[in-house]
Scaffold this motif. Structure first.
Motif, mmCIF file in Angstrom:
data_model
loop_
_atom_site.group_PDB
_atom_site.id
_atom_site.type_symbol
_atom_site.label_atom_id
_atom_site.label_comp_id
_atom_site.label_asym_id
_atom_site.label_seq_id
_atom_site.Cartn_x
_atom_site.Cartn_y
_atom_site.Cartn_z
ATOM 1 N N GLU A 25 0.519 3.232 -1.534
ATOM 2 C CA GLU A 25 1.220 2.037 -1.027
ATOM 3 C C GLU A 25 1.481 2.043 0.480
ATOM 4 O OE1 GLU A 25 5.164 2.162 -2.836
ATOM 5 O OE2 GLU A 25 5.864 3.575 -1.329
ATOM 6 N N ARG A 26 1.168 3.162 1.170
ATOM 7 C CA ARG A 26 1.749 3.358 2.506
ATOM 8 C C ARG A 26 1.080 2.615 3.657
ATOM 9 N NH1 ARG A 26 5.611 6.479 3.701
ATOM 10 N NH2 ARG A 26 4.674 7.392 5.554
ATOM 11 N N ASN A 28 1.287 -0.238 4.740
ATOM 12 C CA ASN A 28 2.163 -1.398 4.564
ATOM 13 C C ASN A 28 3.274 -1.246 5.601
ATOM 14 O OD1 ASN A 28 4.266 -3.134 3.702
ATOM 15 N ND2 ASN A 28 3.600 -2.993 1.573
ATOM 16 N N THR A 30 6.115 -2.615 5.940
ATOM 17 C CA THR A 30 7.499 -2.784 5.506
ATOM 18 C C THR A 30 8.279 -1.490 5.722
ATOM 19 O OG1 THR A 30 6.636 -4.207 3.765
ATOM 20 C CG2 THR A 30 8.948 -3.572 3.577
ATOM 21 N N ARG A 32 8.232 0.421 8.203
ATOM 22 C CA ARG A 32 7.527 1.400 9.047
ATOM 23 C C ARG A 32 7.236 0.771 10.412
ATOM 24 N NH1 ARG A 32 2.601 4.552 6.407
ATOM 25 N NH2 ARG A 32 3.183 5.978 8.072
ATOM 26 N N ASP A 95 -3.698 -6.475 -0.446
ATOM 27 C CA ASP A 95 -2.324 -6.903 -0.726
ATOM 28 C C ASP A 95 -1.897 -7.969 0.280
ATOM 29 O OD1 ASP A 95 0.366 -7.086 -1.397
ATOM 30 O OD2 ASP A 95 0.757 -4.930 -1.281
ATOM 31 N N ASN A 116 -4.552 -8.140 -4.809
ATOM 32 C CA ASN A 116 -3.107 -8.039 -5.039
ATOM 33 C C ASN A 116 -2.417 -9.146 -4.246
ATOM 34 O OD1 ASN A 116 -0.561 -7.145 -5.653
ATOM 35 N ND2 ASN A 116 -0.635 -5.310 -4.386
ATOM 36 N N LEU A 142 1.047 -11.103 -11.177
ATOM 37 C CA LEU A 142 2.507 -10.910 -11.183
ATOM 38 C C LEU A 142 3.163 -11.871 -12.166
ATOM 39 C CD1 LEU A 142 3.244 -10.820 -7.319
ATOM 40 C CD2 LEU A 142 2.656 -8.893 -8.806
ATOM 41 N N ASP A 180 1.302 -7.181 -13.706
ATOM 42 C CA ASP A 180 2.413 -6.481 -13.051
ATOM 43 C C ASP A 180 3.711 -7.152 -13.486
ATOM 44 O OD1 ASP A 180 4.413 -5.595 -11.285
ATOM 45 O OD2 ASP A 180 2.984 -5.309 -9.646
ATOM 46 N N ASN A 212 0.169 -2.833 -14.102
ATOM 47 C CA ASN A 212 0.453 -2.277 -12.789
ATOM 48 C C ASN A 212 1.955 -2.312 -12.526
ATOM 49 O OD1 ASN A 212 -0.418 -1.618 -9.882
ATOM 50 N ND2 ASN A 212 0.919 -3.385 -9.630
ATOM 51 N N GLY A 214 4.742 -1.501 -9.095
ATOM 52 C CA GLY A 214 5.171 -0.931 -7.811
ATOM 53 C C GLY A 214 6.616 -0.537 -8.048
ATOM 54 N N SER A 216 9.082 1.248 -6.647
ATOM 55 C CA SER A 216 10.203 1.622 -5.768
ATOM 56 C C SER A 216 11.328 0.586 -5.669
ATOM 57 C CB SER A 216 9.702 2.023 -4.378
ATOM 58 O OG SER A 216 8.657 1.210 -3.970
ATOM 59 N N ILE A 245 1.324 1.427 -7.982
ATOM 60 C CA ILE A 245 1.328 1.304 -6.525
ATOM 61 C C ILE A 245 2.520 2.097 -6.042
ATOM 62 C CG2 ILE A 245 1.456 -0.260 -4.552
ATOM 63 C CD1 ILE A 245 0.218 -2.396 -6.151
HETATM 64 N N1 THG Z 1 3.627 -5.039 -7.019
HETATM 65 C C1 THG Z 1 2.447 -5.320 -6.417
HETATM 66 N N2 THG Z 1 2.236 -5.113 -5.112
HETATM 67 C C2 THG Z 1 3.232 -4.639 -4.328
HETATM 68 C C3 THG Z 1 4.476 -4.336 -4.894
HETATM 69 C C4 THG Z 1 4.670 -4.550 -6.274
HETATM 70 N N3 THG Z 1 3.016 -4.454 -2.993
HETATM 71 C C5 THG Z 1 4.111 -4.134 -2.107
HETATM 72 C C6 THG Z 1 5.149 -3.277 -2.817
HETATM 73 N N4 THG Z 1 5.476 -3.833 -4.108
HETATM 74 C C7 THG Z 1 4.605 -1.885 -2.980
HETATM 75 N N5 THG Z 1 4.444 -1.244 -1.708
HETATM 76 C C8 THG Z 1 5.522 -0.633 -1.030
HETATM 77 C C9 THG Z 1 5.315 -0.163 0.243
HETATM 78 C C10 THG Z 1 6.334 0.481 0.919
HETATM 79 C C11 THG Z 1 7.565 0.664 0.306
HETATM 80 C C12 THG Z 1 7.768 0.200 -0.965
HETATM 81 C C13 THG Z 1 6.726 -0.452 -1.643
HETATM 82 C C14 THG Z 1 8.673 1.378 0.987
HETATM 83 N N6 THG Z 1 8.608 1.656 2.285
HETATM 84 C C15 THG Z 1 9.656 2.405 2.958
HETATM 85 C C16 THG Z 1 10.905 1.525 3.167
HETATM 86 O O1 THG Z 1 10.781 0.302 3.219
HETATM 87 O O2 THG Z 1 11.973 2.108 3.288
HETATM 88 C C17 THG Z 1 9.208 2.862 4.313
HETATM 89 C C18 THG Z 1 8.075 3.799 4.245
HETATM 90 C C19 THG Z 1 8.419 5.159 4.707
HETATM 91 O O3 THG Z 1 8.405 5.375 5.931
HETATM 92 O O4 THG Z 1 8.658 6.003 3.838
HETATM 93 O O5 THG Z 1 9.662 1.707 0.359
HETATM 94 O O6 THG Z 1 5.743 -4.299 -6.852
HETATM 95 N N7 THG Z 1 1.457 -5.791 -7.194
#
Ligand code: THG
Length: 283
Positions: A25-26, A28, A30, A32, A95, A116, A142, A180, A212, A214, A216, A245
Motif C-alpha cells: 500500500e505504501r 500512496n 496519504t 507521507r 488506485d 482499484n 467497493l 472490498d 479484498n 485495506g 488499516s 492492501i
Molecule cells: N480499499 C481499497 N483501496 C484502498 C483502501 C481500501 N486504497 C487506499 C487505502 N485504503 C489503503 N492504502 C493505505 C495507504 C497508506 C495508509 C493506509 C492505507 C497509511 N499511511 C500512513 C498514515 O497515513 O499514517 C503513513 C505511512 C507511513 O509513513 O507509515 O496508514 O480500504 N480497495
C-alpha cells in the motif's frame, strides 16, 4: 475461483482457495509528506525505494496511488505506473478515483493489472467497468454506492451483487471482480469490525468471489494501531479475505502466520521463507 494478475515479468494468483496475496500500500502520499513532495517534483527515487522494500517484504502486487491535491494525476499516474512496473516486474494495482487518470494508466501498464476501484454508484459503474473490460483487467468493487457505505452487512452484500451483475453484463467474469467490503474505525463504532467480517463471510458464501481488504482504517484514532490491525487481518483472512492492501513490512508476518494456521502452508514453508528473507528496514 481465481484470477491471475500479470506484471512485466511476474504474476500473482488471487485464489479463493489459496494463500492471501499482499498488495503493497505504501506508494500512496496519504500521511507521507516526503513522498507527496517527491511526486510533485517528479522524483521517482523514493517511489522506487518503497517499491523494492515492499516486494522484498512479501508484496506480490504494488498499489499505486498518487493522490496529492493539485497534482496532475492524468500525467503522473501513468508515469509512476510505468516506472514501477518496469523496475519491479510485479503486477500493478491502479488506485485512483479519477477515470481519466485510470484510462491513461491502463494505456501504459503491462500485463493484466488490478483496477482499484469501482463502486456501486451509477457514475462509477458507467465510467470504470468499460475501461476494465477493454483492457481485460481485474477490478476491486467497493461495497458503497450513492448513499455512502451502508452500516449493515446485508446492504453491503447487495451492493456487491449489483457490481457483479453489472460487470457480468459487460462480459467481465466474476473471477476478475474482487469485492472490498470496506471497514470503518472501531474507534467510532465498536460494531464496525463485525459488520465487515459478516460482509466478507456472506459475499464469499453467496457469490464465491475473492475479497479484498485495506485493513488499516479499522484502528484509526486508537492507541497501538498495529495490534488492532494484526488481530483484524487474522480474523478477516479466517473469514475469506484473500487479497490484502497493506504494509507488508509491518503485516506480512501475521498474514503468513494466518495462512499457516488455516492449513494453507505445507511444512510452514512460506512462513519460514518469509522470516529468512526479512529485510532490515522499511522505506
Ligand atoms: N480499499 C481499497 N483501496 C484502498 C483502501 C481500501 N486504497 C487506499 C487505502 N485504503 C489503503 N492504502 C493505505 C495507504 C497508506 C495508509 C493506509 C492505507 C497509511 N499511511 C500512513 C498514515 O497515513 O499514517 C503513513 C505511512 C507511513 O509513513 O507509515 O496508514 O480500504 N480497495
Amino acid at each position: 475461483m481465481q484470477t491471475v494478475l500479470k506484471g512485466a515479468t511476474r504474476e500473482a494468483t488471487i485464489d479463493t482457495e489459496g494463500q492471501a496475496v499482499i498488495v503493497g500500500e505504501r506508494i500512496n502520499p496519504t500521511g507521507r509528506k516526503k513522498l507527496a513532495a517527491a511526486l510533485q517534483a517528479g522524483d521517482m527515487a523514493l517511489v522506487l525505494e518503497s517499491a523494492a522494500a515492499q516486494v522484498a517484504a512479501g508484496a506480490e502486487v504494488l498499489d499505486i496511488n498518487v493522490g496529492v491535491p493539485g497534482l496532475d494525476d492524468v500525467a503522473v499516474l501513468p508515469r509512476v505506473v510505468t516506472v514501477v512496473a518496469e523496475a519491479m516486474g510485479v503486477p500493478i494495482c491502479i488506485d485512483t478515483p479519477n477515470p481519466a487518470a485510470l484510462a491513461a494508466a491502463l494505456k501504459v501498464v503491462p500485463g493484466k493489472p488490478l483496477v482499484n476501484s469501482v463502486n456501486g454508484e451509477e457514475a462509477s459503474l458507467r465510467s470504470v467497468l468499460p475501461l476494465v473490460k477493454d483492457r481485460g483487467a481485474a477490478v476491486i468493487g467497493l461495497t458503497m454506492d450513492d448513499n455512502g457505505i451502508p452500516m449493515d452487512a446485508e446492504s453491503r452484500v447487495k451492493v456487491a451483487g449489483k457490481i457483479l451483475e453489472r460487470a457480468a453484463k459487460l462480459g467481465i467474469p466474476a473471477a476478475d471482480v474482487i469485492i472490498d467490503p470496506l471497514v470503518l474505525t472501531v474507534g467510532a463504532d465498536s460494531r464496525a469490525g463485525v459488520v465487515t467480517l459478516a460482509t466478507i463471510e456472506r459475499v464469499r458464501k453467496e457469490f464465491g468471489v475473492s475479497l479484498n481488504l485495506g485493513a488499516s482504517n479499522v484502528s484509526f484514532g486508537l492507541p497501538d494501531r498495529h495490534t488492532i490491525n494484526q488481530a483484524f487481518l487474522a480474523l478477516a483472512v479466517g473469514r475469506g479475505a484473500n487479497c490484502l492492501i497493506t504494509d507488508p513490512g509491518k503485516l506480512a508476518g501475521i498474514i503468513r502466520a494466518t495462512d499457516l494456521l488455516l492449513g494453507r502452508d505445507e511444512y510452514a514453508a512460506r512462513y519460514i521463507a518469509y522470516f529468512r528473507a526479512l529485510p532490515k528496514v522499511t522505506v
